[in-house]
Enzyme design. Sequence first.
Site, PDB file in Angstrom:
ATOM      1  N   TYR A  51     -13.771 -24.632   7.122  1.00 12.38           N
ATOM      2  CA  TYR A  51     -14.635 -24.476   8.300  1.00 12.38           C
ATOM      3  C   TYR A  51     -13.801 -24.442   9.571  1.00 12.38           C
ATOM      4  O   TYR A  51     -12.944 -25.290   9.802  1.00 12.38           O
ATOM      5  CB  TYR A  51     -15.648 -25.631   8.378  1.00 12.38           C
ATOM      6  CG  TYR A  51     -16.461 -25.606   9.660  1.00 12.38           C
ATOM      7  CD1 TYR A  51     -17.381 -24.594   9.885  1.00 12.38           C
ATOM      8  CD2 TYR A  51     -16.283 -26.572  10.644  1.00 12.38           C
ATOM      9  CE1 TYR A  51     -18.118 -24.539  11.056  1.00 12.38           C
ATOM     10  CE2 TYR A  51     -17.016 -26.535  11.826  1.00 12.38           C
ATOM     11  CZ  TYR A  51     -17.936 -25.522  12.029  1.00 12.38           C
ATOM     12  OH  TYR A  51     -18.649 -25.473  13.194  1.00 12.38           O
ATOM     13  N   HIS A  81     -18.735 -19.778  24.138  1.00  9.63           N
ATOM     14  CA  HIS A  81     -19.117 -21.147  24.472  1.00  9.63           C
ATOM     15  C   HIS A  81     -18.896 -21.493  25.952  1.00  9.63           C
ATOM     16  O   HIS A  81     -19.267 -22.589  26.390  1.00  9.63           O
ATOM     17  CB  HIS A  81     -18.342 -22.129  23.594  1.00  9.63           C
ATOM     18  CG  HIS A  81     -18.843 -22.191  22.184  1.00  9.63           C
ATOM     19  ND1 HIS A  81     -18.910 -21.095  21.366  1.00  9.63           N
ATOM     20  CD2 HIS A  81     -19.322 -23.228  21.434  1.00  9.63           C
ATOM     21  CE1 HIS A  81     -19.395 -21.440  20.181  1.00  9.63           C
ATOM     22  NE2 HIS A  81     -19.652 -22.732  20.194  1.00  9.63           N
ATOM     23  N   ASN A 193     -14.254 -28.832  20.325  1.00  6.71           N
ATOM     24  CA  ASN A 193     -14.908 -29.990  19.719  1.00  6.71           C
ATOM     25  C   ASN A 193     -14.272 -31.243  20.309  1.00  6.71           C
ATOM     26  O   ASN A 193     -13.045 -31.347  20.360  1.00  6.71           O
ATOM     27  CB  ASN A 193     -14.697 -29.991  18.212  1.00  6.71           C
ATOM     28  CG  ASN A 193     -15.937 -29.554  17.440  1.00  6.71           C
ATOM     29  OD1 ASN A 193     -15.942 -29.593  16.234  1.00  6.71           O
ATOM     30  ND2 ASN A 193     -16.985 -29.144  18.122  1.00  6.71           N
ATOM     31  N   TYR A 277     -34.147 -66.215  44.404  1.00  8.55           N
ATOM     32  CA  TYR A 277     -33.407 -65.876  43.182  1.00  8.55           C
ATOM     33  C   TYR A 277     -32.231 -64.937  43.447  1.00  8.55           C
ATOM     34  O   TYR A 277     -31.200 -65.016  42.778  1.00  8.55           O
ATOM     35  CB  TYR A 277     -34.338 -65.197  42.176  1.00  8.55           C
ATOM     36  CG  TYR A 277     -35.346 -66.102  41.512  1.00  8.55           C
ATOM     37  CD1 TYR A 277     -35.415 -67.461  41.802  1.00  8.55           C
ATOM     38  CD2 TYR A 277     -36.234 -65.582  40.572  1.00  8.55           C
ATOM     39  CE1 TYR A 277     -36.347 -68.277  41.178  1.00  8.55           C
ATOM     40  CE2 TYR A 277     -37.165 -66.386  39.949  1.00  8.55           C
ATOM     41  CZ  TYR A 277     -37.220 -67.731  40.253  1.00  8.55           C
ATOM     42  OH  TYR A 277     -38.138 -68.534  39.641  1.00  8.55           O
ATOM     43  N   ARG A 280     -29.409 -67.430  44.468  1.00  7.22           N
ATOM     44  CA  ARG A 280     -28.955 -68.474  43.553  1.00  7.22           C
ATOM     45  C   ARG A 280     -28.802 -67.993  42.110  1.00  7.22           C
ATOM     46  O   ARG A 280     -28.115 -68.634  41.309  1.00  7.22           O
ATOM     47  CB  ARG A 280     -29.878 -69.694  43.604  1.00  7.22           C
ATOM     48  CG  ARG A 280     -31.306 -69.509  43.163  1.00  7.22           C
ATOM     49  CD  ARG A 280     -32.056 -70.832  43.380  1.00  7.22           C
ATOM     50  NE  ARG A 280     -33.481 -70.699  43.339  1.00  7.22           N
ATOM     51  CZ  ARG A 280     -34.259 -71.150  42.348  1.00  7.22           C
ATOM     52  NH1 ARG A 280     -33.714 -71.739  41.302  1.00  7.22           N
ATOM     53  NH2 ARG A 280     -35.561 -71.012  42.408  1.00  7.22           N
ATOM     54  N   PHE A 326     -17.289 -35.675  16.479  1.00  2.00           N
ATOM     55  CA  PHE A 326     -17.635 -35.040  17.750  1.00  2.00           C
ATOM     56  C   PHE A 326     -18.924 -35.602  18.342  1.00  2.00           C
ATOM     57  O   PHE A 326     -19.233 -35.365  19.508  1.00  2.00           O
ATOM     58  CB  PHE A 326     -17.791 -33.534  17.559  1.00  2.00           C
ATOM     59  CG  PHE A 326     -18.701 -33.181  16.405  1.00  2.00           C
ATOM     60  CD1 PHE A 326     -20.078 -33.373  16.483  1.00  2.00           C
ATOM     61  CD2 PHE A 326     -18.175 -32.676  15.234  1.00  2.00           C
ATOM     62  CE1 PHE A 326     -20.901 -33.069  15.423  1.00  2.00           C
ATOM     63  CE2 PHE A 326     -19.002 -32.356  14.161  1.00  2.00           C
ATOM     64  CZ  PHE A 326     -20.369 -32.553  14.255  1.00  2.00           C
ATOM     65  N   GLU A 411     -27.413 -28.411  14.332  1.00  2.00           N
ATOM     66  CA  GLU A 411     -27.048 -29.591  15.131  1.00  2.00           C
ATOM     67  C   GLU A 411     -28.361 -30.236  15.583  1.00  2.00           C
ATOM     68  O   GLU A 411     -28.798 -30.086  16.721  1.00  2.00           O
ATOM     69  CB  GLU A 411     -26.167 -29.155  16.300  1.00  2.00           C
ATOM     70  CG  GLU A 411     -24.852 -28.542  15.797  1.00  2.00           C
ATOM     71  CD  GLU A 411     -24.153 -27.628  16.790  1.00  2.00           C
ATOM     72  OE1 GLU A 411     -24.615 -27.554  17.945  1.00  2.00           O
ATOM     73  OE2 GLU A 411     -23.163 -26.993  16.409  1.00  2.00           O
TER      74      GLU A 411
END
Length: 502
Positions: A51, A81, A193, A277, A280, A326, A411
């Site tokens: 792959y 991409h 990746n 608050y 303190r 990834f 994905e």
Amino acid sequence: MLNLNPEAVDLATLRQLWQGAPARLDDASMQRIAAAAASVERIVAGGETVYGVNTGFGMLAHTQIPPERLAELQTNLILSHSAGLGEPLPRHITRLMIILKLLGLGRGHSGVRVAVIEALQALLNHDAMPVIPSQGSVGASGDLAPLAHLIAALMGYGRVDVAGEIIPAAAALGRIGLEPLQLGPKEGLALINGTQASTALALDSLFAGERVFATALAAGAMSVDALKGSAKPFDPRISQLRGQPGQIRVAEAIAGLLDGSEILASHGRCGRVQDPYSFRCQPQVMGASLDLLESAARTLTIEAAAVTDNPILFPDSDEAVSGGNFHAQPVAFAADIIAMALCEVGSISERRVSVLVDPKMSGLPAFLTQDSGVNSGLMIPQVTAAALVSENKSLAFPASVDSIPTSAGQEDHVSMSPIAARKAGQIARNCAGVIAVELLAAAEGVDYHAPLATSGRLQPVHAKVRALSPHFTADRYWADEMAALQGAVLAGEIAPELLPLL
């Protein structure tokens, strides 16, 4: 020049890199990289189907690519991409992203050639930062779009910011003496990746948040003095009985900052029993936030040099094993807890401002101005702080609980880590603005107690505030002074003695 060993990276080194320290991989890393590249050559020569080496990507992983088209495959991967949108990442984040990519590759399990490392290093050496859109990654399968824009610049596509001048990438390569990069088998996938964009953004929010937190400690202590509040809640015995480490550290820090204050000593026998608050409970709230920041720091320190591409090479056996490193879920969770921690730091700070400007609560003049009515004093700066806190509450909703399938369902679960990290960074900047307003209010409150002085450790804090925003007796234009203080908070200039905290 820092010689980086990816197998021994600590938070202090990452902080130096974030601050701009020059760096390069050490010799051992380069040897590991060469060994992994040789492993890829053997795999390709053997004809094994792997792959990302000789197949398509994502849903197209089952499509085998013939040897004569492997170079085309890598080029197309980067170009297809490079599809981000939005404002460019800040230069310092892009620089950190490049260094993190070098760290991951330097582990020797990715299969890129030494020439690729040298090209990335050249970008650092010549202060040439690719222009990378900030939007387009979902944090799995890695930060694909941002990293593709980074590598596309090395191939001559897109734009590069060379020492502040943005020019076409091809021209930038010529200026810094590089030829356009021709990618070999697996290199495209190894380079895009990875979680480096998300991790760089998250580290930026962490280190900015660290400075904000340190300043918030000083501002909170000075607000106690401005209120003539009690130091008893910071008695270490209280926090020791609870045992939470962040609470113990915060109580000790605030007690130390107040030690020796003439203002504090002047009301030691007053009849006041309890403060609100927001005064303190600083150890409890800020301490819990500090514990979260510590947790995020541990996660991001590990991730900074992690092997997060796919498939992962094991050169000793010439194996390429597909996994899921990834997936940036650890980074997404870390960024979200940074966001939540800093959101609370700002929230409790704004409440202290609200008390100080309210004469019924503080005993000080309304909005900290003597001539109120004609003058509004710090009325609207407190409104600005409230607006920033409210914005942070919306931003603090965790991105890590969201997911949307991509790549035709291949994905099908993603982390949203870059979204979480960008939000955390904005929260840190907003929180710095809130602390800036508290510094204004606390310094003004301390001034009203003259000739009594605050503590020796808070006097320099007060002086730095006054250098950027003098004591006021009448209304004036606030925005520039507030912005200057916000910038000083983010630069870690107000309380440097409290840094580093993490």
